[in-house]
Design an enzyme around this catalytic site. Sequence first.
Site, PDB file in Angstrom:
ATOM      1  N   ASN A  38       0.780  -1.362   0.041  1.00 20.64           N
ATOM      2  CA  ASN A  38       0.048  -0.023  -0.039  1.00 20.64           C
ATOM      3  C   ASN A  38       0.860   1.143   0.078  1.00 20.64           C
ATOM      4  OD1 ASN A  38      -2.407   1.406   0.063  1.00 20.64           O
ATOM      5  ND2 ASN A  38      -2.845   0.979   2.320  1.00 20.64           N
ATOM      6  N   ARG A 148     -13.269  -5.278  15.758  1.00 26.19           N
ATOM      7  CA  ARG A 148     -12.444  -4.214  16.179  1.00 26.19           C
ATOM      8  C   ARG A 148     -13.208  -2.901  16.313  1.00 26.19           C
ATOM      9  NH1 ARG A 148      -7.358  -1.660  12.583  1.00 26.19           N
ATOM     10  NH2 ARG A 148      -8.904  -0.168  11.976  1.00 26.19           N
ATOM     11  N   TYR A 160      -8.833   9.333  12.562  1.00 25.53           N
ATOM     12  CA  TYR A 160      -8.087   8.269  12.796  1.00 25.53           C
ATOM     13  C   TYR A 160      -8.929   6.877  12.819  1.00 25.53           C
ATOM     14  CZ  TYR A 160      -5.019   5.070  15.563  1.00 25.53           C
ATOM     15  OH  TYR A 160      -4.427   3.932  15.975  1.00 25.53           O
ATOM     16  N   ASP A 210      -7.021  -1.452  17.956  1.00 28.88           N
ATOM     17  CA  ASP A 210      -5.492  -1.128  16.825  1.00 28.88           C
ATOM     18  C   ASP A 210      -5.045   0.279  17.440  1.00 28.88           C
ATOM     19  OD1 ASP A 210      -3.393  -1.090  15.200  1.00 28.88           O
ATOM     20  OD2 ASP A 210      -4.620  -1.611  13.540  1.00 28.88           O
ATOM     21  N   HIS A 212      -2.134   1.098  16.374  1.00 23.35           N
ATOM     22  CA  HIS A 212      -1.263   1.708  15.178  1.00 23.35           C
ATOM     23  C   HIS A 212       0.248   2.255  15.434  1.00 23.35           C
ATOM     24  CE1 HIS A 212      -4.960   1.685  12.371  1.00 23.35           C
ATOM     25  NE2 HIS A 212      -3.874   1.106  11.532  1.00 23.35           N
ATOM     26  N   GLU A 236      -3.472  -4.074  19.568  1.00 21.11           N
ATOM     27  CA  GLU A 236      -2.778  -4.414  18.406  1.00 21.11           C
ATOM     28  C   GLU A 236      -1.744  -3.175  18.185  1.00 21.11           C
ATOM     29  OE1 GLU A 236      -5.058  -4.781  14.740  1.00 21.11           O
ATOM     30  OE2 GLU A 236      -3.618  -3.953  13.597  1.00 21.11           O
ATOM     31  N   GLU A 262       1.969  -6.829  11.427  1.00 21.46           N
ATOM     32  CA  GLU A 262       1.420  -6.616  10.299  1.00 21.46           C
ATOM     33  C   GLU A 262       2.308  -5.973   9.167  1.00 21.46           C
ATOM     34  OE1 GLU A 262      -2.193  -4.135  11.345  1.00 21.46           O
ATOM     35  OE2 GLU A 262      -1.478  -2.557  10.151  1.00 21.46           O
ATOM     36  N   ARG A 283       1.050 -11.167  13.590  1.00 22.47           N
ATOM     37  CA  ARG A 283       0.024 -10.511  12.395  1.00 22.47           C
ATOM     38  C   ARG A 283       0.722 -10.656  10.968  1.00 22.47           C
ATOM     39  NH1 ARG A 283      -4.211  -8.310  12.427  1.00 22.47           N
ATOM     40  NH2 ARG A 283      -3.950  -6.337  11.487  1.00 22.47           N
ATOM     41  N   ASP A 316      -6.328  -3.597   1.633  1.00 18.64           N
ATOM     42  CA  ASP A 316      -4.996  -3.508   0.543  1.00 18.64           C
ATOM     43  C   ASP A 316      -4.557  -4.778   0.285  1.00 18.64           C
ATOM     44  OD1 ASP A 316      -4.778  -2.366   3.654  1.00 18.64           O
ATOM     45  OD2 ASP A 316      -2.682  -2.739   2.861  1.00 18.64           O
ATOM     46  N   GLU A 339      -8.048 -11.065  10.130  1.00 19.15           N
ATOM     47  CA  GLU A 339      -8.580  -9.642   9.865  1.00 19.15           C
ATOM     48  C   GLU A 339      -9.485  -9.934   8.559  1.00 19.15           C
ATOM     49  OE1 GLU A 339      -6.014  -6.622   9.467  1.00 19.15           O
ATOM     50  OE2 GLU A 339      -7.480  -5.179   9.772  1.00 19.15           O
ATOM     51  N   TRP A 402       2.535   6.190  12.466  1.00 20.46           N
ATOM     52  CA  TRP A 402       1.244   5.753  12.026  1.00 20.46           C
ATOM     53  C   TRP A 402       0.950   4.467  12.104  1.00 20.46           C
ATOM     54  CZ3 TRP A 402      -3.687   6.998  10.860  1.00 20.46           C
ATOM     55  CH2 TRP A 402      -4.284   6.099   9.919  1.00 20.46           C
TER      56      TRP A 402
HETATM   57  O1  EZ4 Z   1      -3.756   0.467   8.511  1.00 22.83           O
HETATM   58  O2  EZ4 Z   1      -3.901  -1.992   6.095  1.00 22.83           O
HETATM   59  O3  EZ4 Z   1      -5.114  -3.780  11.343  1.00 22.83           O
HETATM   60  N1  EZ4 Z   1      -5.188  -3.043  10.151  1.00 22.83           N
HETATM   61  C1  EZ4 Z   1      -4.560  -2.178   9.938  1.00 22.83           C
HETATM   62  C2  EZ4 Z   1      -4.632  -1.583   8.441  1.00 22.83           C
HETATM   63  C3  EZ4 Z   1      -3.673  -0.984   7.832  1.00 22.83           C
HETATM   64  C4  EZ4 Z   1      -3.584  -0.848   6.519  1.00 22.83           C
HETATM   65  C5  EZ4 Z   1      -2.184  -0.070   5.929  1.00 22.83           C
HETATM   66  O4  EZ4 Z   1      -2.256  -0.480   4.414  1.00 22.83           O
HETATM   67  O5  EZ4 Z   1      -3.847  -1.662  10.635  1.00 22.83           O
HETATM   68  O6  EZ4 Z   1      -5.997  -0.949   8.374  1.00 22.83           O
HETATM   69 CO    CO Z   2      -3.235  -2.885  12.135  1.00 21.28          CO
END
Ligand code: EZ4
Ligand code: CO
Length: 402
Positions: A38, A148, A160, A210, A212, A236, A262, A283, A316, A339, A402
Amino acid sequence: MSTIERAEVFVASPGRNFVTLRITTSDGVTGLGDATLNGRELAVASYLRDHLVPLLIGRDPARIEDIWQFLYKGAYWRRGPVTMTAIAAVDVALWDIKGKVAGLPVYQLLGGRSRDGVMVYSHASGTDVPSLLDDVAKFRDQGYQAIRAQTGVPGLGGSYGVRKGEVYEPANGSLPDEQPWSTEAYLDFAPTYLREVREKFGYGFHLLHDVHHRLTPIEAARFGKSVEDLRLFWMEDPTPAENQEAFRLIRRHTTTPIATGEILNSIWDVKDLITEQLIDYVRTTVVHAGGITHLRRIFDLAALYQVRTGSHGATDLSPISLAAAVHVDLTVPNFGIQEYMPHVAETMQVFRTNVTLKNGMLDLSDEPGLGVEYDEKAAERFPYDPKYLPVARRLDGSVHDW
Ligand code: EZ4
Ligand code: CO
């Protein structure tokens, strides 16, 4: 002997950008692999077209392990998302071919079913708490067993983790959308709305959240501790995933389960997290962690340490990756959760798949290989459309994770 005759790379944007590899053998068998990274799609397309495709022509498609080792060790430059996504696409396409040649679905080649279906979690979100609660109710009504929950933080523009249309799509700008972030505001707010979800809907389903990568270890420890009684399925990506040591500190303070991986792409990136039992769910995915061959290696290591799987599965990841994930998830002994977000209609005009969702569980048919087809003619209607993930800035203007 059958050989690899052709390998083509398609870049298209049916609803969102996807990079797809199609390998064709001298016997006319085709295999598909997802190569989508992505926001950095063309880097992987070039890695494949310019550097891997010429190495594949003439090789025996049955030698999946050997080709994996050849591409990984032969590059000299190891790991990294671009390399591992490109190798993943080749690997998954070769498993697809092996299944079609054998007349078996890929999950049979991996040892057969360990379970009847694959439990997924969906994404509930809202700009505020009432709209989040409506969304949770919708997914509960649809039969999802795990949800989630994310919502906009008051005062931060509400963006966000929030879904805008039917599908959550974070890559939304032809240049990165810069969004404000305040850890203080988030830490004050997130535990309160997770609590409201439990108060309204009870404990009869799995609740996930999540972060992030946005907290420091001690902030994540405090967050995890403050929601322990809400019995989250997981917290997460509490901290930036590349700092494996951070998880030791979080672990010392909270029993809230932790998931990460991830954005990680090799067994080396998760080795300490797994062997020191610093996480509960890994993940890593089929598309960003070197394909089925390498993901199985990660999941087998995880099984030794009671770490379960929880593969990334946002939109993605193309329907090819979703199908490949379901084949793996059906077989591994230590499956945890998958997921899942449905792809938009345009995406499904280009990819045909036999993956089905029922009662919050994914399954697929006994079709040989992965069970996915790519319609390159339909894809031509959707040219590449450069899109970037947002960037978070703290209130003082500096860039955040992010
Ligand atoms: O932000 O896949 O847990 N899922 C995530 C996703 C990511 C995107 C990034 O390309 O964190 O939504
Ligand atoms: Co995530």
